[in-house]
Design a protein around this motif. Sequence first.
Motif, mmCIF file in Angstrom:
data_model
loop_
_atom_site.group_PDB
_atom_site.id
_atom_site.type_symbol
_atom_site.label_atom_id
_atom_site.label_comp_id
_atom_site.label_asym_id
_atom_site.label_seq_id
_atom_site.Cartn_x
_atom_site.Cartn_y
_atom_site.Cartn_z
ATOM 1 N N GLU A 35 3.973 -6.916 22.139
ATOM 2 C CA GLU A 35 4.117 -8.345 22.430
ATOM 3 C C GLU A 35 2.908 -8.753 23.262
ATOM 4 O O GLU A 35 2.433 -7.978 24.106
ATOM 5 N N LYS A 46 10.071 -12.515 27.151
ATOM 6 C CA LYS A 46 10.693 -11.309 26.591
ATOM 7 C C LYS A 46 10.644 -10.133 27.571
ATOM 8 O O LYS A 46 11.575 -9.331 27.641
ATOM 9 N N LEU A 47 9.562 -10.048 28.342
ATOM 10 C CA LEU A 47 9.465 -8.984 29.336
ATOM 11 C C LEU A 47 10.458 -9.222 30.478
ATOM 12 O O LEU A 47 11.116 -8.289 30.949
ATOM 13 N N SER A 58 13.871 -8.149 29.353
ATOM 14 C CA SER A 58 13.917 -6.850 28.671
ATOM 15 C C SER A 58 14.996 -5.916 29.209
ATOM 16 O O SER A 58 15.425 -4.990 28.531
ATOM 17 N N SER A 81 18.508 -4.997 27.133
ATOM 18 C CA SER A 81 18.624 -4.130 25.955
ATOM 19 C C SER A 81 18.817 -2.679 26.385
ATOM 20 O O SER A 81 18.064 -2.153 27.202
ATOM 21 N N LEU A 132 15.994 -0.316 24.380
ATOM 22 C CA LEU A 132 14.559 -0.570 24.555
ATOM 23 C C LEU A 132 13.967 0.420 25.568
ATOM 24 O O LEU A 132 14.523 0.623 26.648
ATOM 25 N N ASN A 188 10.259 1.192 27.495
ATOM 26 C CA ASN A 188 8.895 0.715 27.736
ATOM 27 C C ASN A 188 7.887 1.805 27.387
ATOM 28 O O ASN A 188 8.160 2.995 27.536
ATOM 29 N N PRO A 222 10.711 -5.579 34.554
ATOM 30 C CA PRO A 222 10.914 -6.946 34.028
ATOM 31 C C PRO A 222 10.269 -8.025 34.883
ATOM 32 O O PRO A 222 9.768 -9.022 34.352
ATOM 33 N N TRP A 272 2.438 -6.104 26.197
ATOM 34 C CA TRP A 272 3.580 -5.262 26.559
ATOM 35 C C TRP A 272 3.986 -4.467 25.330
ATOM 36 O O TRP A 272 4.289 -5.052 24.289
ATOM 37 N N TYR A 288 6.542 -1.567 23.691
ATOM 38 C CA TYR A 288 7.833 -0.910 23.909
ATOM 39 C C TYR A 288 8.384 -0.401 22.579
ATOM 40 O O TYR A 288 7.981 -0.852 21.501
ATOM 41 N N GLU A 305 11.748 -0.044 20.194
ATOM 42 C CA GLU A 305 13.042 -0.678 19.989
ATOM 43 C C GLU A 305 13.516 -0.435 18.566
ATOM 44 O O GLU A 305 12.700 -0.228 17.656
#
Length: 760
Positions: free
Chosen positions: A148, A166-167, A170, A173, A176, A178, A574, A607, A609, A611
């Motif tokens: 992202e 979104k961060l 985060s 979730s 998710l 990182n 976050p 960012w 991650y 997912e």
Amino acid sequence: MPEAVTQWKWMSLAHSKDLAFGMNTKTIVTQKDLMVQPNAPRFLREGDRMNFSGKIANLTDKELTGQVQLQLIDPTTNQSVDGWFHNVMPNQYFTVPAKQTVPVTFNMEIPYQYNKPVTYRLIAKAGDMSDGEEAVLPVVSNRMLVTESLPLPVRGNGTKNFTFEKLVKSGSSETLNNHSLTVEFTTNPAWYAVQALPYLMEYPYDCAEQTFNRYYANALATSIANASPKVKAVFERWRTTDTAALMSNLQKNQELKSLLLEETPWVMQANNEAQQKKNIALLFDLVRMSNEEAKAIGKLHELQSSNGGFVWFKGGPDDRYMTQYIMTGVGHLKKLKVNTSNDQLNDMVKNALPYLDARMNEDYEFMMKHNKGKEDSDYISPLHIQYLYMRSFYPETGVPGNVFKAYNYYRKQAQKVWVKQSRYMQGMIALSLFRTGDVQTANNILKSIKENAIHNGEMGMYWKEFTGGYYWWQSPIEIQSLLIEAFTEVTKDMASVNDMKLWLLKQKQTQNWKTTKATADACYALLLQGSDLLTNTPEVTIDLGNTVIRSKDQQQEAGTGYFKKVFDEKQVKPEMGNIKVTVTNTSSPTGGGREGAGAAAWGAVYWQYFENLDKITPAATPLQLTKKLFVEKNTDRGPVLEPINEGQPLKVGDKVKVRIELRVDRAMEYVHMKDMRAACMEPVNVISQFKWQGGLGYYETTKDASTNFFFGQLPKGTYVFEYPLFVTHTGTFSNGITTIQCMYAPEFTSHSEGVHVTVE
């Protein structure tokens, strides 16, 4: 021999030394009385549930009964993995009538965290007959490394806040994980114009335009290098220690890109741009520069014909536009106070001006002759306007008396019909009139141009007509460069000039300036106020939540001030999605600080991650993606597309249309789009090829698990792409996501959401 129930022709030829020959033909059928034919997918994806299918063929004249077995094996250990894959019924009985086939299916679930390929063996036995087939299938992860990005465009001094939504969210979730957070920032993008100069020097063709631009680049480089010791020191650092500055933008930040450069069609472009940047060290070698200047002027002299006009290529006829272009370029160098004192160059200018004056006079006389001795009330062409603009650079060389009537006529025409002209022509008219005393009309023209401009906080000031075209007066980079010159000289409206320079630099952020003309004009416009833009070095502080990054504490690239900071997965929180960028100028450029106050700087936060595919939510940057699936059904009105909603079941044999809607708010280059697909889908388009659609050219290539699109150039606009697939297996499958990224500026990236597909 291919495994297919078909007949092959076997041909043999024998010959002797005296050319006597013999020939024989036999037919071979690759078949067995009992045959098993698996219908395996191209790949398996973790978490999918599928029915592995195949068929058993009986080629005998009697009914056959027997057993079929599916074995799943780990190819690295040769051990069975039937339990992992929930292959609970690996043995099944079958009965096949004579000369017929029957289908067989095996239920399986692809396990998570398997991370290896799997070998399948499908074996059928009936009495003393048997057949089997074995192959390896890749198992792809249902988790994906998602990138992202949040661009950080900043104007001048001050503080600007950004939120990486979104961060920040985060933490909600559970699946998710990182991977990293990367911050990059360029404090003085004006240096990208300087890095583009070797492109002018290096072009391989010996035509008049590019020969002149070699001289132009060398003369400009000499002037820049001599402008300040600080600038000279930057070039020395690039040459000796800071070599990363000389990498192509396509080669930088590979870890942040969705595709390795080596897997794209643009390897050569990256190598070419990197070589151009490396040659900047050669370009700014002062001894070499004077030699190159002399060489370029010598070649240019050879391209000037005896009547004073320049030819495009040696041996061709004199070219009026090319002569005006070269004379305008010399005028640009004079405006930039670049030393152009060279006897050979002065002689060329003295010969070219009378040539161009004579051509204007011929046009005037031709018009009078065909208009029965009367002046036409509405007659002026872009070539005439370019002449007026070019002539305004040489007030010391007056217009000859025999040409003055023609000159005066075209000048009056320009005053009268400027409203009907393009922005490029209006800018040229404004400058030519301003320099010859008509200040009022010049100001009126620029007032009109400004009223029609588009103003954008990130992109600056530009015009909607910037769409490009076939003609020399339709290039957006050249138009913007000329209008910068007009606003600088006529209205001295530095706020507008800074906005327009911002647009020019933002084009360099996502594109490689393509032509020698565009690069020369852009460098001229950006350096019009001298080298102040280059010596300005702002200090930048970036707050990521409670984490602070200061540019002075980072290892910055010489000139551009570029720096990058990476945080690993344990450091990412976050709260780092709340971003504050503060810019302070350490030196105030000429113009009371106004230029510094509006100077552009930009950066981005990336960012990364992991997912699950079906939990990935859509992301929108200046690139926006929407992916939809449709099933094509035949009706009495012809084929009709019906949207496939979440949970709506498909059937084997259905024709599915993938529709991808792409919106892009600025022109970009070197863009890669990857569309993943479910394991139950088989593509129809399997041949890689270049395609044209709605004026957009792109390369499409099909891989086992995805379809890839490569756009060399992606103009601003909305585009729709469709391609067909057929459903081949039953079960529940993850369909993946669609991702897109500008390889030249990876901060411009986007993706669609993940969806599930059910086939009954």
